[in-house]
Scaffold this motif. Sequence first.
Motif, PDB file in Angstrom:
ATOM      1  N   HIS A 261      -5.328   0.107  -8.803  1.00  0.00           N
ATOM      2  CA  HIS A 261      -6.533   1.112  -8.575  1.00  0.00           C
ATOM      3  C   HIS A 261      -6.934   0.580  -7.190  1.00  0.00           C
ATOM      4  CE1 HIS A 261      -9.636   4.029  -9.415  1.00  0.00           C
ATOM      5  NE2 HIS A 261     -10.385   3.048  -9.034  1.00  0.00           N
ATOM      6  N   THR A 262      -7.226  -0.743  -6.845  1.00  0.00           N
ATOM      7  CA  THR A 262      -7.801  -1.211  -5.704  1.00  0.00           C
ATOM      8  C   THR A 262      -7.086  -0.939  -4.583  1.00  0.00           C
ATOM      9  OG1 THR A 262      -9.049  -2.617  -6.960  1.00  0.00           O
ATOM     10  CG2 THR A 262      -8.746  -2.974  -4.565  1.00  0.00           C
TER      11      THR A 262
ATOM     12  N   GLU B  10      -1.227   5.173 -13.254  1.00  0.00           N
ATOM     13  CA  GLU B  10      -1.832   3.613 -13.099  1.00  0.00           C
ATOM     14  C   GLU B  10      -1.075   2.383 -13.786  1.00  0.00           C
ATOM     15  OE1 GLU B  10      -6.046   3.194 -12.727  1.00  0.00           O
ATOM     16  OE2 GLU B  10      -6.090   4.119 -10.833  1.00  0.00           O
TER      17      GLU B  10
ATOM     18  N   GLU C  91      -6.608   3.190  -3.687  1.00  0.00           N
ATOM     19  CA  GLU C  91      -7.929   3.444  -3.081  1.00  0.00           C
ATOM     20  C   GLU C  91      -8.096   2.912  -1.459  1.00  0.00           C
ATOM     21  OE1 GLU C  91     -11.480   1.960  -5.258  1.00  0.00           O
ATOM     22  OE2 GLU C  91     -11.614   3.851  -6.381  1.00  0.00           O
ATOM     23  N   ARG C  92      -7.751   1.830  -1.562  1.00  0.00           N
ATOM     24  CA  ARG C  92      -7.524   1.070   0.031  1.00  0.00           C
ATOM     25  C   ARG C  92      -6.617   1.804   1.030  1.00  0.00           C
ATOM     26  NH1 ARG C  92      -6.629  -4.471  -0.573  1.00  0.00           N
ATOM     27  NH2 ARG C  92      -4.336  -3.823  -0.464  1.00  0.00           N
TER      28      ARG C  92
ATOM     29  N   GLU D 195       0.963  -1.298  -0.045  1.00  0.00           N
ATOM     30  CA  GLU D 195      -0.011   0.047   0.049  1.00  0.00           C
ATOM     31  C   GLU D 195       1.006   1.402   0.040  1.00  0.00           C
ATOM     32  OE1 GLU D 195      -4.195  -1.558   2.466  1.00  0.00           O
ATOM     33  OE2 GLU D 195      -2.385  -0.741   3.507  1.00  0.00           O
TER      34      GLU D 195
ATOM     35  N   GLU E 134      -6.102  -2.887 -12.571  1.00  0.00           N
ATOM     36  CA  GLU E 134      -7.249  -2.885 -11.678  1.00  0.00           C
ATOM     37  C   GLU E 134      -6.746  -3.046 -10.256  1.00  0.00           C
ATOM     38  OE1 GLU E 134      -7.033  -5.138 -14.288  1.00  0.00           O
ATOM     39  OE2 GLU E 134      -8.275  -3.815 -15.467  1.00  0.00           O
ATOM     40  N   ARG E 135      -5.677  -3.994 -10.106  1.00  0.00           N
ATOM     41  CA  ARG E 135      -5.311  -4.284  -8.690  1.00  0.00           C
ATOM     42  C   ARG E 135      -4.571  -2.828  -8.266  1.00  0.00           C
ATOM     43  NH1 ARG E 135      -5.859  -6.255  -3.948  1.00  0.00           N
ATOM     44  NH2 ARG E 135      -3.924  -6.727  -3.071  1.00  0.00           N
TER      45      ARG E 135
END
Length: 168
Positions: A112-113, A97, A116-117, A83, A109-110
Amino acid sequence: MAGAGGRLLHAATLLTSETTEDNPHARRLLTAALAHTYAEWGRLRGEDPYNRTRQQLAVRFARGAWRFRRARGGVLQGLTPRERLVLVLRLYEGVPEEQAAALLGLPVERIHTVCERAVAAAGSSAAGPRRPKEPEPARAPAPGPEPKPEPKPEADPEPEPAPRTARG
């Protein structure tokens, strides 16, 4: 490249989750990345040395991330190494990204996820360390004057029984 040292050191300090006053791991990480860029200098062929150093910084951090799991008091101490890496690349360094995904070998997508987390966790860790969610205890009513009990509606009085007559 000489003027970018402070920015790269700050990025390394964010990655290692150390404080700016005490960041020996970040300094070692940056020194190794700069040494690699210097050794590759003749082969850069027009490539931006700052980008190459940032890439090396990220790769070296990712390879040795297990060393940076313990919180050291930095701003991003509540985040996992992945993270922190994604957050620093995306938000601090401004890497798109797609580039971050290619650099780390992850799907877009990973990235992005995870980003966000990490943003959500960093926002909540500003208030305190991140903990697993626990069920909230029942809350007591707010202090204040006790509510007055509602008056009970008057019940119709029961009819009195008819007087008994003596038969006899």
